[in-house]
Design a protein around this motif. Structure first.
Motif, PDB file in Angstrom:
ATOM      1  N   ASP A 111       0.848  -1.177   0.000  1.00 31.15           N
ATOM      2  CA  ASP A 111       0.000   0.000   0.000  1.00 31.15           C
ATOM      3  C   ASP A 111       0.892   1.238   0.000  1.00 31.15           C
ATOM      4  N   SER A 112       0.300   2.402  -0.233  1.00 34.33           N
ATOM      5  CA  SER A 112       1.050   3.651  -0.202  1.00 34.33           C
ATOM      6  C   SER A 112       0.173   4.764   0.347  1.00 34.33           C
ATOM      7  N   GLU A 113       0.829   5.771   0.846  1.00 38.15           N
ATOM      8  CA  GLU A 113       0.146   6.982   1.313  1.00 38.15           C
ATOM      9  C   GLU A 113       0.154   7.985   0.174  1.00 38.15           C
ATOM     10  N   VAL A 114      -1.001   8.442  -0.249  1.00 41.15           N
ATOM     11  CA  VAL A 114      -1.091   9.406  -1.338  1.00 41.15           C
ATOM     12  C   VAL A 114      -0.877  10.806  -0.770  1.00 41.15           C
ATOM     13  N   VAL A 115       0.082  11.540  -1.357  1.00 38.69           N
ATOM     14  CA  VAL A 115       0.445  12.863  -0.849  1.00 38.69           C
ATOM     15  C   VAL A 115       0.477  13.868  -1.993  1.00 38.69           C
ATOM     16  N   SER A 125      -4.549   5.581   2.481  1.00 39.75           N
ATOM     17  CA  SER A 125      -4.375   4.279   1.845  1.00 39.75           C
ATOM     18  C   SER A 125      -4.752   4.336   0.375  1.00 39.75           C
ATOM     19  N   PHE A 126      -3.776   4.105  -0.491  1.00 39.92           N
ATOM     20  CA  PHE A 126      -4.067   4.026  -1.912  1.00 39.92           C
ATOM     21  C   PHE A 126      -4.934   2.808  -2.211  1.00 39.92           C
ATOM     22  N   PHE A 127      -4.699   1.704  -1.510  1.00 40.09           N
ATOM     23  CA  PHE A 127      -5.503   0.498  -1.706  1.00 40.09           C
ATOM     24  C   PHE A 127      -6.985   0.800  -1.500  1.00 40.09           C
ATOM     25  N   ALA A 128      -7.291   1.482  -0.412  1.00 35.40           N
ATOM     26  CA  ALA A 128      -8.693   1.799  -0.116  1.00 35.40           C
ATOM     27  C   ALA A 128      -9.244   2.811  -1.117  1.00 35.40           C
ATOM     28  N   TYR A 129      -8.431   3.784  -1.480  1.00 39.34           N
ATOM     29  CA  TYR A 129      -8.850   4.842  -2.395  1.00 39.34           C
ATOM     30  C   TYR A 129      -9.133   4.314  -3.793  1.00 39.34           C
ATOM     31  N   PHE A 130      -8.308   3.337  -4.214  1.00 36.81           N
ATOM     32  CA  PHE A 130      -8.366   2.888  -5.600  1.00 36.81           C
ATOM     33  C   PHE A 130      -8.952   1.486  -5.765  1.00 36.81           C
ATOM     34  N   GLY A 131      -9.237   0.808  -4.654  1.00 30.11           N
ATOM     35  CA  GLY A 131      -9.796  -0.536  -4.728  1.00 30.11           C
ATOM     36  C   GLY A 131      -8.800  -1.561  -5.223  1.00 30.11           C
ATOM     37  N   SER A 132      -7.560  -1.508  -4.735  1.00 31.04           N
ATOM     38  CA  SER A 132      -6.501  -2.389  -5.212  1.00 31.04           C
ATOM     39  C   SER A 132      -6.720  -3.833  -4.777  1.00 31.04           C
ATOM     40  N   GLY A 133      -6.229  -4.772  -5.597  1.00 24.86           N
ATOM     41  CA  GLY A 133      -6.332  -6.176  -5.253  1.00 24.86           C
ATOM     42  C   GLY A 133      -6.054  -7.074  -6.440  1.00 24.86           C
ATOM     43  N   ILE A 140      -7.351  -6.141 -15.648  1.00 21.20           N
ATOM     44  CA  ILE A 140      -7.466  -5.789 -17.059  1.00 21.20           C
ATOM     45  C   ILE A 140      -8.469  -4.652 -17.217  1.00 21.20           C
ATOM     46  N   ALA A 141      -9.550  -4.724 -16.446  1.00 17.90           N
ATOM     47  CA  ALA A 141     -10.559  -3.672 -16.499  1.00 17.90           C
ATOM     48  C   ALA A 141     -10.050  -2.367 -15.911  1.00 17.90           C
ATOM     49  N   ARG A 142      -9.264  -2.478 -14.844  1.00 20.62           N
ATOM     50  CA  ARG A 142      -8.769  -1.280 -14.154  1.00 20.62           C
ATOM     51  C   ARG A 142      -7.546  -1.672 -13.348  1.00 20.62           C
ATOM     52  N   SER A 143      -6.382  -1.391 -13.865  1.00 22.60           N
ATOM     53  CA  SER A 143      -5.143  -1.865 -13.252  1.00 22.60           C
ATOM     54  C   SER A 143      -4.928  -1.306 -11.855  1.00 22.60           C
ATOM     55  N   THR A 144      -4.579  -2.205 -10.925  1.00 23.32           N
ATOM     56  CA  THR A 144      -4.171  -1.768  -9.592  1.00 23.32           C
ATOM     57  C   THR A 144      -2.731  -2.202  -9.307  1.00 23.32           C
ATOM     58  N   TYR A 145      -2.024  -2.614 -10.356  1.00 23.48           N
ATOM     59  CA  TYR A 145      -0.609  -2.940 -10.225  1.00 23.48           C
ATOM     60  C   TYR A 145       0.211  -1.687 -10.531  1.00 23.48           C
ATOM     61  N   PHE A 187      -0.821  -8.548  -1.896  1.00 21.31           N
ATOM     62  CA  PHE A 187      -1.027  -7.118  -1.689  1.00 21.31           C
ATOM     63  C   PHE A 187      -0.859  -6.841  -0.193  1.00 21.31           C
ATOM     64  N   TYR A 188       0.246  -6.219   0.167  1.00 20.09           N
ATOM     65  CA  TYR A 188       0.591  -5.976   1.570  1.00 20.09           C
ATOM     66  C   TYR A 188      -0.070  -4.686   2.060  1.00 20.09           C
ATOM     67  N   PRO A 189      -0.943  -4.778   3.069  1.00 19.58           N
ATOM     68  CA  PRO A 189      -1.777  -3.634   3.461  1.00 19.58           C
ATOM     69  C   PRO A 189      -1.114  -2.634   4.404  1.00 19.58           C
ATOM     70  N   GLU A 190       0.123  -2.293   4.123  1.00 17.23           N
ATOM     71  CA  GLU A 190       0.799  -1.261   4.907  1.00 17.23           C
ATOM     72  C   GLU A 190       1.499  -0.312   3.946  1.00 17.23           C
ATOM     73  N   ALA A 191       1.355   0.976   4.157  1.00 19.13           N
ATOM     74  CA  ALA A 191       1.975   1.969   3.280  1.00 19.13           C
ATOM     75  C   ALA A 191       3.488   1.978   3.477  1.00 19.13           C
ATOM     76  N   LEU A 192       4.219   1.743   2.396  1.00 19.43           N
ATOM     77  CA  LEU A 192       5.681   1.731   2.459  1.00 19.43           C
ATOM     78  C   LEU A 192       6.307   2.835   1.616  1.00 19.43           C
ATOM     79  N   ILE A 193       5.480   3.623   0.935  1.00 15.62           N
ATOM     80  CA  ILE A 193       5.997   4.796   0.230  1.00 15.62           C
ATOM     81  C   ILE A 193       5.002   5.947   0.356  1.00 15.62           C
TER      82      ILE A 193
END
Length: 241
Positions: A111-115, A125-133, A140-145, A187-193
């Motif tokens: 995950d990452s912190e959006v700044v 959380s970018f994961f929560a904001y963007f629905g990553s997984g 393919i429909a909406r990249s979260t990589y 997908f590791y749920p901790e912001a590292l960047i």
């Protein structure tokens, strides 16, 4: 050995801060591989002034971020490979934690912190904001990589190169899709960047807005599906031989 691969182009505004946040986490035997795509704004001067033996700088003239990243990755010597954008900031402990997870998984995306430009938090959380997984169809429909948060084993990279000859599939998305087809992903749920959002890099992500028309988007998805199916069938055939 760790290889951090970065593709640069006119990144003078933020690149020194990012490079230093990476180098503080690397050992003497690790490397930061930078492929510059013909910057004309002082980016190269900043990189050279840092004067660290772990930096390996290459010069290209691709005018294409996918090809530029592919070139950087082709030069990587490490067993563990990290992708890095030129304008983010890595948080302490990122490399150690990702390598620990890579003992179990082929690819890890944190995950990452959006700044904003001044590193003030916009989203925790970018994961929560963007629905990553995970999920082939989902991505393919909406990249979260997102490569800025990605690390993987060298063995995975060997199976992902060369990238498909289309601009419809980003380098990071392709590596993620290959990992889902032939390996293990976490997908590791901790912001590292700190994922820096500014006008040149973070435009429609997570907003649902796009400048592309529906027909172009559908065509792009079809190209992605074709490349995924082609790769999967080829991989299965090779495994049987």
């Amino acid at each position: 050995m760790v290889s951090v691969c970065m593709a640069t182009y006119n990144g003078a505004a933020f690149i020194e801060e990012q490079i230093r946040s990476i180098l503080t986490q690397l050992r003497a035997e690790d490397e930061l591989v930078i492929s510059d795509d013909g910057s004309g704004d002082g980016t190269l001067d900043i990189i050279c002034q840092i004067a660290d033996d772990r930096i390996r700088l290459y010069h290209g003239n691709f005018r294409d971020v996918i090809r530029n990243f592919q070139y950087a990755l082709s030069k990587a010597k490490g067993d563990y490979i990290f992708l890095a954008d030129q304008d983010d900031v890595w948080l302490p402990g990122k490399v150690t934690k990702m390598i620990e997870l890579l003992q179990k998984y082929d690819l890890v995306i944190s995950d990452s912190e959006v700044v904003d430009e001044q590193l003030q938090q916009l989203h925790a959380s970018f994961f929560a904001y963007f629905g990553s997984g995970k999920g082939l169809l989902k991505n393919i429909a909406r990249s979260t990589y997102y490569g800025s948060c990605m690390a993987f084993r060298k063995s995975l990279l060997k199976n992902a190169l060369p990238f498909p000859a289309t601009r419809e599939i980003g380098h990071d998305l392709w590596i993620g899709l290959v990992a889902e087809m032939i390996g293990t992903v976490y997908f590791y749920p901790e912001a590292l960047i700190k994922y820096r959002r500014h006008g040149e890099t973070f435009t429609s992500a997570g907003t649902g807005k796009s400048k592309r028309g529906l027909i172009k988007k559908l065509k792009g998805r079809m190209i992605m599906m074709k490349e995924v199916i082609k790769y999967y069938l080829k991989y299965k055939i090779c495994k049987k031989v």
